[in-house]
Design a protein around this motif. Structure first.
Motif, PDB file in Angstrom:
ATOM      1  N   PRO A  89      38.594  37.234   8.422  1.00 12.92           N
ATOM      2  CA  PRO A  89      38.908  36.690   7.093  1.00 12.92           C
ATOM      3  C   PRO A  89      38.461  35.234   6.945  1.00 12.92           C
ATOM      4  O   PRO A  89      39.254  34.347   6.625  1.00 12.92           O
ATOM      5  N   ASP A  90      37.171  35.001   7.186  1.00  5.63           N
ATOM      6  CA  ASP A  90      36.662  33.629   7.146  1.00  5.63           C
ATOM      7  C   ASP A  90      35.701  33.387   5.986  1.00  5.63           C
ATOM      8  O   ASP A  90      35.118  32.308   5.879  1.00  5.63           O
ATOM      9  N   GLY A  91      35.531  34.390   5.128  1.00  2.00           N
ATOM     10  CA  GLY A  91      34.650  34.231   3.982  1.00  2.00           C
ATOM     11  C   GLY A  91      33.188  34.473   4.261  1.00  2.00           C
ATOM     12  O   GLY A  91      32.357  34.346   3.357  1.00  2.00           O
ATOM     13  N   ALA A 262      36.821  39.829  -0.733  1.00  2.00           N
ATOM     14  CA  ALA A 262      36.915  39.172   0.567  1.00  2.00           C
ATOM     15  C   ALA A 262      37.943  39.952   1.393  1.00  2.00           C
ATOM     16  O   ALA A 262      38.628  40.831   0.871  1.00  2.00           O
ATOM     17  N   THR A 266      41.849  35.844   3.868  1.00  2.00           N
ATOM     18  CA  THR A 266      40.873  34.791   3.603  1.00  2.00           C
ATOM     19  C   THR A 266      41.570  33.633   2.882  1.00  2.00           C
ATOM     20  O   THR A 266      42.332  33.851   1.940  1.00  2.00           O
TER      21      THR A 266
END
Length: 329
Positions: A89-91, A262, A266
């Motif tokens: 979940p880091d984009g 996403a 995130t």
């Protein structure tokens, strides 16, 4: 000595914890600092792919980093959606949401899915709404929608229709059409609209249920004939093609949409950055023109609004599958 050591360890733990708390906002503040992967859960050349590429290209320019499209087709979009749900979940891994992946798949084969559409993702924005279209190979013996339905009723089981995949929204569109019209046509699934369009043009299948962007060039070139569209009004590019509501089937007059997702967890700062970039891209006259040329209308709604759209379609698909007693094997 032991007490001092424990005290020192506690202080180090507190410092480390402080850094971990600060790491996320810091990461979000510098986002993006390298390329972003965008999973399109269908084959190249289909409507999902076309819309994603038009918008992501402009977003790349706005964000200053490339958005790299990666096509992961199959299982009505479930393969690509599953992979997207497992990303960090880091984009830096995003995905394209469709009615197939977020509503139809969960409705018609919930036991087979390893992702949860309403909880595994965070909506960013709806890129565009597009009409669905019912079309035929030009050799099909019908010139308009009424003749089309009449031919099918006289020949149950004779003709086949293609869709972008088993348990995809276009498959459900076809099944809903069969129920509404009392006709029998055989489903032929493909790994995306692109190959389905190719076979419809080639005559391997007689009928195609599709989204407008992947079929518009072939319709305009006369290689496919549109019978009716699912859209609030007739398209200026296809003024002679009626809507399904006009033909007496308002329950089939459901357009499709394609949006950006996403992964759950995130940071909200990243979601906001992506939303603002997408919103700006969708207001660009060149992007608007490119989408409208494909028969799509730009949206750019907020994450909350897009989340509401997803939930509404999720409920609609479950209702259709339940009422129609549809089983996807």
């Amino acid at each position: 000595m032991v007490a001092k050591s424990l005290k020192k360890m506690g202080a180090l733990t507190l410092i480390a914890g402080s850094f971990s708390v600060l790491a996320l906002p810091a990461q979000a503040a510098g986002y993006p600092n390298h390329s972003i992967r965008v999973i399109v859960p269908f084959a190249p050349g289909g409507s999902t792919d076309i819309v994603a590429r038009i918008v992501s290209q402009r977003m790349s320019e706005i964000l200053g980093q490339p958005l790299v499209i990666e096509n992961k087709g199959g299982a009505g979009g479930a393969i690509g959606a599953t992979e997207a749900a497992r990303a960090k979940p880091d984009g830096y891994t995003l995905s394209i949401a469709t009615v197939s992946t977020m509503a139809v798949n969960p409705a018609c084969r919930p036991k087979d899915l390893t992702y949860k559409p309403l909880t595994d993702f965070m909506p960013v924005t709806n890129f565009a709404n597009v009409p669905n279209v019912i079309e035929v190979n030009p050799k099909f013996p019908a010139k308009n929608f009424k003749e089309f339905v009449a031919v099918l009723k006289k020949n149950p089981g004779k003709y086949s229709f293609g869709s972008s995949g088993t348990c995809g929204v276009l498959h459900l569109f076809g099944e809903a059409f069969k129920m509404a019209t009392g006709t029998q046509i055989v489903h032929v699934p493909y790994k995306g609209s692109g190959p389905a369009v190719t076979d419809a043009v080639g005559g391997q299948i007689e009928i195609l249920f599709d989204n407008m962007p992947s079929s518009m060039p072939q319709i305009q070139a006369g290689r496919l004939r549109a019978m009716a569209i699912a859209w609030p009004q007739r398209l200026s590019e296809l003024k002679d093609v009626p809507t399904l509501a006009e033909e007496g089937y308002p329950q089939l007059n459901q357009p499709a949409w394609y949006g950006l997702l996403a992964v759950k967890g995130t940071p909200p700062e990243i979601i906001d950055t992506l939303y603002k970039a997408a919103s700006k891209a969708l207001k660009d006259p060149k992007v608007v023109a490119a989408l409208q040329k494909q028969g799509a209308e730009p949206s750019g709604n907020t994450p909350a609004e897009f989340g509401k759209e997803i939930k509404e379609q999720y409920d609609w698909a479950h209702d259709v599958v339940a009422k129609g007693h549809i089983e996807m094997k």
